[in-house]
Design an enzyme around this catalytic site. Structure first.
Site, PDB file in Angstrom:
ATOM      1  N   THR A 133       0.820  -1.206   0.000  1.00  0.00           N
ATOM      2  CA  THR A 133       0.000   0.000   0.000  1.00  0.00           C
ATOM      3  C   THR A 133       0.860   1.265   0.000  1.00  0.00           C
ATOM      4  O   THR A 133       2.004   1.243   0.471  1.00  0.00           O
ATOM      5  CB  THR A 133      -0.898  -0.010   1.265  1.00  0.00           C
ATOM      6  OG1 THR A 133      -1.454   1.278   1.458  1.00  0.00           O
ATOM      7  CG2 THR A 133      -0.106  -0.365   2.521  1.00  0.00           C
ATOM      8  N   ASP A 134       0.265   2.363  -0.457  1.00  0.00           N
ATOM      9  CA  ASP A 134       0.968   3.658  -0.390  1.00  0.00           C
ATOM     10  C   ASP A 134       1.014   4.186   1.052  1.00  0.00           C
ATOM     11  O   ASP A 134       1.761   5.120   1.346  1.00  0.00           O
ATOM     12  CB  ASP A 134       0.313   4.691  -1.315  1.00  0.00           C
ATOM     13  CG  ASP A 134      -1.143   5.007  -0.965  1.00  0.00           C
ATOM     14  OD1 ASP A 134      -1.718   4.367  -0.055  1.00  0.00           O
ATOM     15  OD2 ASP A 134      -1.723   5.914  -1.614  1.00  0.00           O
ATOM     16  N   GLU A 135       0.217   3.571   1.953  1.00  0.00           N
ATOM     17  CA  GLU A 135       0.143   4.103   3.323  1.00  0.00           C
ATOM     18  C   GLU A 135       1.462   3.947   4.074  1.00  0.00           C
ATOM     19  O   GLU A 135       1.677   4.598   5.098  1.00  0.00           O
ATOM     20  CB  GLU A 135      -1.021   3.445   4.082  1.00  0.00           C
ATOM     21  CG  GLU A 135      -2.322   3.672   3.343  1.00  0.00           C
ATOM     22  CD  GLU A 135      -3.585   3.337   4.121  1.00  0.00           C
ATOM     23  OE1 GLU A 135      -3.547   3.354   5.358  1.00  0.00           O
ATOM     24  OE2 GLU A 135      -4.616   3.079   3.467  1.00  0.00           O
ATOM     25  N   TYR A 159      -1.939  -0.581  10.942  1.00  0.00           N
ATOM     26  CA  TYR A 159      -2.050  -1.240   9.630  1.00  0.00           C
ATOM     27  C   TYR A 159      -0.843  -0.925   8.757  1.00  0.00           C
ATOM     28  O   TYR A 159      -0.154  -1.827   8.268  1.00  0.00           O
ATOM     29  CB  TYR A 159      -3.346  -0.815   8.923  1.00  0.00           C
ATOM     30  CG  TYR A 159      -3.345  -1.129   7.431  1.00  0.00           C
ATOM     31  CD1 TYR A 159      -3.317  -2.435   6.966  1.00  0.00           C
ATOM     32  CD2 TYR A 159      -3.359  -0.093   6.475  1.00  0.00           C
ATOM     33  CE1 TYR A 159      -3.305  -2.721   5.600  1.00  0.00           C
ATOM     34  CE2 TYR A 159      -3.348  -0.367   5.121  1.00  0.00           C
ATOM     35  CZ  TYR A 159      -3.317  -1.681   4.680  1.00  0.00           C
ATOM     36  OH  TYR A 159      -3.296  -1.961   3.325  1.00  0.00           O
ATOM     37  N   LYS A 163       2.228  -3.340   7.309  1.00  0.00           N
ATOM     38  CA  LYS A 163       2.521  -3.519   5.878  1.00  0.00           C
ATOM     39  C   LYS A 163       3.958  -3.090   5.587  1.00  0.00           C
ATOM     40  O   LYS A 163       4.654  -3.728   4.795  1.00  0.00           O
ATOM     41  CB  LYS A 163       1.537  -2.712   5.015  1.00  0.00           C
ATOM     42  CG  LYS A 163       0.107  -3.229   5.010  1.00  0.00           C
ATOM     43  CD  LYS A 163      -0.044  -4.633   4.431  1.00  0.00           C
ATOM     44  CE  LYS A 163       0.175  -4.696   2.940  1.00  0.00           C
ATOM     45  NZ  LYS A 163      -0.170  -6.043   2.392  1.00  0.00           N
TER      46      LYS A 163
END
Ligand code: NAD
Ligand code: TYD
Length: 353
Positions: A133-135, A159, A163
């Site tokens: 993810t970009d998060e 989260y 990741k």
């Protein structure tokens, strides 16, 4: 064969369906734990398709993964399996550590052992594709340029931290063991089979049910939305042609403030399924307490994947969101199964004995 993990979830199921839509495609072994986010109704159209083999299991189960690898001898693994909801990670991070970090570690170790025993062309060809993810890059201010692949990792939620940890493991397995990996970091997806805990499906279904449309804080947080079919096509390009050990950012060039997303959905519903009282759905918008540590802005610079692999999204936000709203209107049975929780009955039926 290829092995897909988490293929009963939102993006995984879209990927499996998209892959097998091609009649000449290789088969897929799909391992999924069927957490609350896994839904076999997403894969119902494949019920009689022998190319899809479903295994109910956990990526953290070493013996099961090893057995699957020996039995099906996949030429690639695409790892979607994860706990994926930021709000849940705030309330209970333990599962996120277990699946996203320990589970990925386990999968990497099993896959490395399997790959180590492959010979010649099979060994050359093997790929481990980690879907991320970009998060992991943290939060941008309005003036910042979009995330590139060289942005430092600054995850802010349990989260995104989990990741990020999994991305680091994947990277290290390449550098230390020469294990053939590619990683993709994608922006927020939307589209069919999206579980209605996430903003877009939640707003569509709450609107139709006359419920409040909860907007966190001032609603000015920005996300870069990508139609899920475009994410699937990007993964296929990277799996096919991506350079080993590289990461590729995937995004839709569609930055939108949450409040604008919610208003757009309301406008489409006003047109396609007007409220019985003739009033606009936007009247249901309700500002609620903000998420703790809420990232203000995500934006993806997707020029690397475009330059190297020629990938660009096919959908704009306007076309993708309209298709998505229409899909939810056209799928009352799927929606009912999810809203009532009856999609979980499969487990009860299957394991009663
Ligand atoms: P999802 O929550 O809809 O689906 C996750 C799936 O993984 C579910 O079917 C679940 O049952 C399965 N799963 C969970 N734990 C498992 C385990 N231990 N073993 C096997 N299966 C397990 O998530 P999603 O939105 O489809 O996301 C898929 C992947 O894409 C995730 O890795 C996520 O981090 C990444 N991603 C998602 C988005 C997004 O906008 N949704 C954006 C970028 C990246
Ligand atoms: P979400 O779909 O949970 O994805 P993520 O947190 O991974 O970006 O949320 C998208 C954005 O919408 C995020 O800024 C939080 C916000 N949001 C709301 O304003 N209201 C809601 O009810 C939900 C679920 C999210």
């Amino acid at each position: 064969m290829i092995l897909v993990t988490g293929g009963a979830g939102f993006i995984g199921a879209n990927f499996v369906l998209n892959w097998l839509a091609d009649s000449g495609a290789e088969g897929i072994v799909n391992i999924d734990k069927l957490t609350y986010a896994g839904n076999l109704a997403n894969l119902q159209t494949l019920q009689n398709d022998a190319r899809h083999i479903f295994v109910h299991g956990d990526i953290g189960d070493k013996a099961l993964i090893a057995k699957i690898l020996v039995e099906y001898r996949p030429r690639a693994i695409v790892n979607f399996a994860a706990e994926s909801h930021v709000d849940r990670s705030i309330h209970g991070p333990a599962e996120f550590i277990q699946t996203n970090i320990v589970g990925t570690f386990n999968l990497l170790e099993c896959a490395r052992e399997y790959w180590g025993a492959l010979q010649g062309g099979d060994k050359e060809r093997f790929r481990f594709h980690h879907v991320s993810t970009d998060e992991v890059y943290g939060s941008l201010s309005l003036a910042d340029p979009a995330f590139t692949e060289t942005n430092p990792y600054e995850p802010n939620s349990p989260y995104s931290a989990s990741k990020a940890a999994s991305d680091h493991l994947v990277r290290a397995w390449f550098h230390t063991y020469g294990f053939p990996v590619v990683t993709t970091n994608c922006s927020n997806n939307y589209g069919p089979y999206h579980f209605p805990e996430k903003l877009i499906p939640l707003v569509i279904l709450n609107a139709l049910n006359g419920k409040p449309l909860p907007v966190y804080g001032d609603g000015q947080q920005i996300r870069d939305w990508l139609y899920v079919g475009d994410h699937c096509s990007a993964i296929r390009e990277v799996l096919d042609k991506g350079r080993l050990g590289e990461t590729y950012n995937i995004g839709g060039w569609n930055e939108k403030a949450n409040l604008d997303v919610v208003k757009t959905i309301c406008g489409i519903l006003d047109e396609l399924r007007p409220r019985a009282d003739g009033k606009p759905y936007a009247e249901q918008i309700t500002f609620v307490t903000d998420r703790p540590g809420h990232d203000r802005r995500y934006a993806i610079d997707a020029s690397k994947i475009e330059k190297e692999l020629g990938w660009r999204p096919a959908e704009t936000f306007d076309t993708g969101i309209r298709k998505t709203v229409q899909w939810y209107l056209d799928q009352p049975e799927w929606v009912e199964g999810v809203v009532t929780g009856s999609y979980r009955d499969w487990l009860e039926k299957q394991y009663r004995h």
